[in-house]
Design a protein around this motif. Structure first.
Motif, short mmCIF file in Angstrom:
data_model
loop_
_atom_site.label_atom_id
_atom_site.label_comp_id
_atom_site.label_asym_id
_atom_site.label_seq_id
_atom_site.Cartn_x
_atom_site.Cartn_y
_atom_site.Cartn_z
N VAL A 177 0.90 -1.23 -0.11
CA VAL A 177 -0.09 0.16 -0.07
C VAL A 177 0.86 1.14 -0.13
CG1 VAL A 177 -1.56 1.19 1.19
CG2 VAL A 177 -1.91 -1.09 0.86
N ASN A 178 1.94 1.23 0.84
CA ASN A 178 3.03 2.52 0.84
C ASN A 178 3.45 2.45 -0.48
OD1 ASN A 178 2.19 3.05 3.67
ND2 ASN A 178 3.64 1.94 4.53
N GLU A 179 4.12 1.67 -1.17
CA GLU A 179 4.66 1.82 -2.40
C GLU A 179 3.84 2.48 -3.39
OE1 GLU A 179 6.09 -2.06 -3.62
OE2 GLU A 179 7.69 -2.06 -2.26
N SER A 180 2.35 2.19 -3.34
CA SER A 180 1.51 2.88 -4.25
C SER A 180 0.88 4.37 -3.81
CB SER A 180 0.58 1.64 -4.66
OG SER A 180 -0.36 1.56 -3.65
N ASP A 181 1.49 4.88 -2.87
CA ASP A 181 1.15 6.18 -2.46
C ASP A 181 -0.08 6.03 -1.60
OD1 ASP A 181 3.52 7.56 -3.02
OD2 ASP A 181 3.09 7.83 -5.16
#
Length: 129
Positions: free
Chosen positions: A69-73
């Motif tokens: 989730v964090n990798e896709s902002d």
């Protein structure tokens, strides 16, 4: 693995209906988080109110969810953790890594705040160009 998914416009709530988040459940949780992400869900709220026990494989599944989730902002928020799960997170020194809030309502508010911040950041970046 028993769970419910509540998809909203800005976020999805994944509620686990399991007492244990262990090696029998963790692979399915990872798979569901990856599937939600692949379907374009950007912000995930994980409601762990029914989970009383978590082990290292459960923690691993939570880390996978947080990372994708964090990798896709997006933002990954866990809410309503049991004392046992919270203790494991703190012992593992992951309380600084995870977004943890006491209630689902606070998690929803946090998603909206995050979205506003992202929009403001995007506007600032556009102004600099």
């Amino acid at each position: 693995m028993k769970f419910t998914v509540d998809k909203q416009e800005k976020y999805t709530i994944l509620k686990l209906h399991e007492e244990k988040l262990d090696s029998s459940v963790a692979p399915q949780l990872k798979s569901e988080l990856i599937t939600l992400h692949a379907e374009g869900v950007k912000n995930i709220i994980l409601d762990l109110s029914e989970v009383k026990y978590t082990d290292s494989s459960g923690l691993s599944a939570l880390l996978v969810g947080n990372r994708i989730v964090n990798e896709s902002d997006g933002i990954f928020i866990m809410s309503r953790l049991s004392d046992h799960t919270m203790k494991l997170v703190k012992i593992s020194q992951l309380d600084g890594v995870f977004n943890i809030l006491p209630t689902v309502e606070e998690a929803v508010d946090a998603v909206f705040m995050y979205e506003i911040e992202q929009e403001l950041q995007s506007d600032e970046d556009d102004d600099e160009d």
